[in-house]
Design a protein around this motif. Structure first.
Motif, short mmCIF file in Angstrom:
data_model
loop_
_atom_site.label_atom_id
_atom_site.label_comp_id
_atom_site.label_asym_id
_atom_site.label_seq_id
_atom_site.Cartn_x
_atom_site.Cartn_y
_atom_site.Cartn_z
N MET A 103 0.85 -1.17 0.00
CA MET A 103 0.00 0.00 0.00
C MET A 103 0.90 1.24 0.00
N ASP A 104 0.54 2.22 -0.82
CA ASP A 104 1.28 3.47 -0.80
C ASP A 104 0.43 4.55 -0.11
N ALA A 105 0.99 5.75 0.01
CA ALA A 105 0.31 6.82 0.73
C ALA A 105 -1.03 7.17 0.08
N GLY A 106 -1.05 7.23 -1.24
CA GLY A 106 -2.30 7.55 -1.94
C GLY A 106 -3.39 6.52 -1.70
N ARG A 130 9.96 10.12 7.79
CA ARG A 130 9.78 10.14 9.25
C ARG A 130 9.13 8.88 9.81
N PHE A 131 8.37 8.18 8.98
CA PHE A 131 7.66 6.97 9.43
C PHE A 131 7.81 5.88 8.37
N PRO A 132 9.03 5.43 8.12
CA PRO A 132 9.26 4.54 6.97
C PRO A 132 8.52 3.20 7.01
N ASP A 133 8.19 2.70 8.18
CA ASP A 133 7.52 1.40 8.28
C ASP A 133 6.01 1.51 8.48
N PHE A 134 5.49 2.74 8.50
CA PHE A 134 4.08 2.92 8.80
C PHE A 134 3.16 2.20 7.82
N LEU A 135 3.35 2.42 6.53
CA LEU A 135 2.44 1.84 5.54
C LEU A 135 2.49 0.31 5.53
#
Length: 157
Positions: free
Chosen positions: A1-4, A138-143
């Motif tokens: 999943m990407d940010a979009g 800042r949150f590389p593992d969030f997604l």
């Protein structure tokens, strides 16, 4: 999943909830107009009679789905809000908050930020890119940790 995709999923989740709320209103209307059915009488069509118990069961299932989706929406919308607010102040940040978190349409967003609808639509993918950059730096593992729950009704049929 990407940010979009993350942001779109939150927007779509709220749209799904609005549809289910309409479905609940329709079921309530149907229940008001539904007459009691005498199941002792023969039916020519051979089908099952639809009675108030069927509508109540359907209503309970839709409401259970809705409650699950509301919990999910609130959780992810608040997470998105906390991340988006970390972007630098500006129209991009406002457009993301208004579109994703507040579920506003383009016309309303344009009026709030005093820009044209076309400009807001043009700005949105740029704002998503800024959000993606924020997450990557800042949150590389969030997604990788994001998992939206899927409601599975108890189907006993």
């Amino acid at each position: 999943m990407d940010a979009g995709e993350f942001l779109q999923r939150i927007y779509d989740l709220e749209s799904d909830i609005v549809c289910k709320e309409d479905e609940i209103r329709k079921i309530h209307e149907d229940m008001i107009h539904l007459k009691s059915v005498d199941i002792g009488q023969d039916r020519v069509d051979g089908g099952q009679p639809l009675d108030i118990a069927d509508k109540v069961a359907n209503l309970m299932e839709v409401e259970a789905w809705l409650n699950t989706e509301w919990d999910e929406l609130i959780k992810w919308r608040e997470k998105a809000r906390s991340l988006i607010t970390q972007l630098d102040p500006g129209v991009s940040k406002s457009v993301l908050l208004l579109r994703v978190v507040n579920h506003r349409n383009w016309k309303k967003i344009a009026a709030i930020v005093h820009k044209s609808e076309d400009y807001c639509r043009h700005l949105y993918p740029l704002a998503v890119r800024d959000f993606d950059y924020l997450l990557a730096t800042r949150f590389p593992d969030f997604l990788d940790s994001v998992e939206f729950k899927e409601y599975k009704p108890n189907n006993t049929k």
